[in-house]
Scaffold this motif. Structure first.
Motif, PDB file in Angstrom:
ATOM      1  N   ILE A   1      27.563  26.246  20.718  1.00  0.00           N
ATOM      2  CA  ILE A   1      28.209  26.918  21.890  1.00  0.00           C
ATOM      3  C   ILE A   1      26.840  25.979  22.952  1.00  0.00           C
ATOM      4  O   ILE A   1      27.334  26.379  24.348  1.00  0.00           O
ATOM      5  N   CYS A   2      25.898  26.748  22.739  1.00  0.00           N
ATOM      6  CA  CYS A   2      25.025  26.330  24.090  1.00  0.00           C
ATOM      7  C   CYS A   2      25.503  24.500  24.403  1.00  0.00           C
ATOM      8  O   CYS A   2      25.446  24.181  25.776  1.00  0.00           O
ATOM      9  N   GLY A   3      25.613  23.834  23.786  1.00  0.00           N
ATOM     10  CA  GLY A   3      26.371  22.960  24.216  1.00  0.00           C
ATOM     11  C   GLY A   3      27.395  22.268  24.814  1.00  0.00           C
ATOM     12  O   GLY A   3      27.582  21.833  25.858  1.00  0.00           O
ATOM     13  N   ALA A   4      28.655  23.305  24.802  1.00  0.00           N
ATOM     14  CA  ALA A   4      29.716  23.554  25.062  1.00  0.00           C
ATOM     15  C   ALA A   4      29.253  23.745  26.950  1.00  0.00           C
ATOM     16  O   ALA A   4      30.221  23.408  27.363  1.00  0.00           O
TER      17      ALA A   4
ATOM     18  N   ALA B   1      18.689  18.747  33.821  1.00  0.00           N
ATOM     19  CA  ALA B   1      18.443  19.218  35.147  1.00  0.00           C
ATOM     20  C   ALA B   1      19.667  20.131  35.573  1.00  0.00           C
ATOM     21  O   ALA B   1      20.675  19.948  35.665  1.00  0.00           O
ATOM     22  N   PRO B   2      19.287  21.790  35.351  1.00  0.00           N
ATOM     23  CA  PRO B   2      17.798  22.363  34.882  1.00  0.00           C
ATOM     24  C   PRO B   2      17.821  22.491  34.117  1.00  0.00           C
ATOM     25  O   PRO B   2      17.904  22.420  32.578  1.00  0.00           O
ATOM     26  N   PRO B   3      16.585  22.509  33.359  1.00  0.00           N
ATOM     27  CA  PRO B   3      16.186  23.228  31.736  1.00  0.00           C
ATOM     28  C   PRO B   3      16.007  24.418  31.542  1.00  0.00           C
ATOM     29  O   PRO B   3      16.418  25.532  32.466  1.00  0.00           O
TER      30      PRO B   3
ATOM     31  N   THR C   1      22.599  15.108  31.307  1.00  0.00           N
ATOM     32  CA  THR C   1      22.037  15.198  29.683  1.00  0.00           C
ATOM     33  C   THR C   1      21.079  15.951  29.864  1.00  0.00           C
ATOM     34  O   THR C   1      20.529  15.691  30.570  1.00  0.00           O
ATOM     35  N   PHE C   2      21.056  16.446  28.808  1.00  0.00           N
ATOM     36  CA  PHE C   2      20.515  17.397  28.182  1.00  0.00           C
ATOM     37  C   PHE C   2      19.886  17.296  26.884  1.00  0.00           C
ATOM     38  O   PHE C   2      21.149  16.349  26.051  1.00  0.00           O
TER      39      PHE C   2
END
Length: 154
Positions: free
Chosen positions: A99-102, A53-55, A112-113
């Motif tokens: 990088i995306c996770g950070a 949230a959000p994708p 939670t993604f």
């Protein structure tokens, strides 16, 4: 697409997360305040889609010279010629994932993604600009661009 204030905040988070990851895990220095032309030279690119949230989607585009240098440093090799076939793409996918996770953990601390596996993209001559918030970075070894596109209901 976020409004201008939100886009500026996302760009700041992209810059901070990328700088931290590049300097601590990939041994690349980000030049502060550098400006230049968009990446026009030969490059490599990756994409990572995520749900939450959000994708959305995270993209990375990097000059070949920078990709080679980062992969060599990350893998602990002494020379770029010591890299196995496909190793540069594997390292770039790992860079994309980290990088995306950070960025997401800084953007939405209580969300939670679920990240899909990053994928290397074939370079496309004359490709259209990537949508989303864009953050160009100049490294000691070349150019890196990252984008974050968040999907909204509006």
């Amino acid at each position: 697409m976020p409004d201008n204030h939100a886009a500026a905040e996302v760009e700041r988070l992209l810059r901070e997360a990328a700088r931290d990851v590049l300097e601590t895990m990939f041994f690349a220095t980000v030049a502060e305040g550098a400006v230049g032309e968009p990446l026009a030279e030969a490059h490599l690119a990756t994409r990572l889609r995520f749900r939450g949230a959000p994708p959305g989607e995270f993209r990375l585009r990097i000059s070949r010279d920078a990709a080679q240098a980062i992969a060599t440093a990350f893998s602990g090799r002494e020379n770029e010629s010591d890299l196995a076939p496909g190793e540069v793409e594997q390292v770039l996918c790992e860079l994309t994932n980290v990088i995306c996770g950070a960025v997401l953990s800084r953007l939405e601390k209580d969300t939670t993604f679920e990240l899909e596996s990053p994928e290397a993209l074939a370079p496309a001559p004359g490709e259209a600009p990537v949508s989303g918030v864009h953050c160009p970075l100049w490294l000691d070894c070349g150019r890196l661009d990252v984008w974050l596109r968040l999907e909204t209901d509006s």
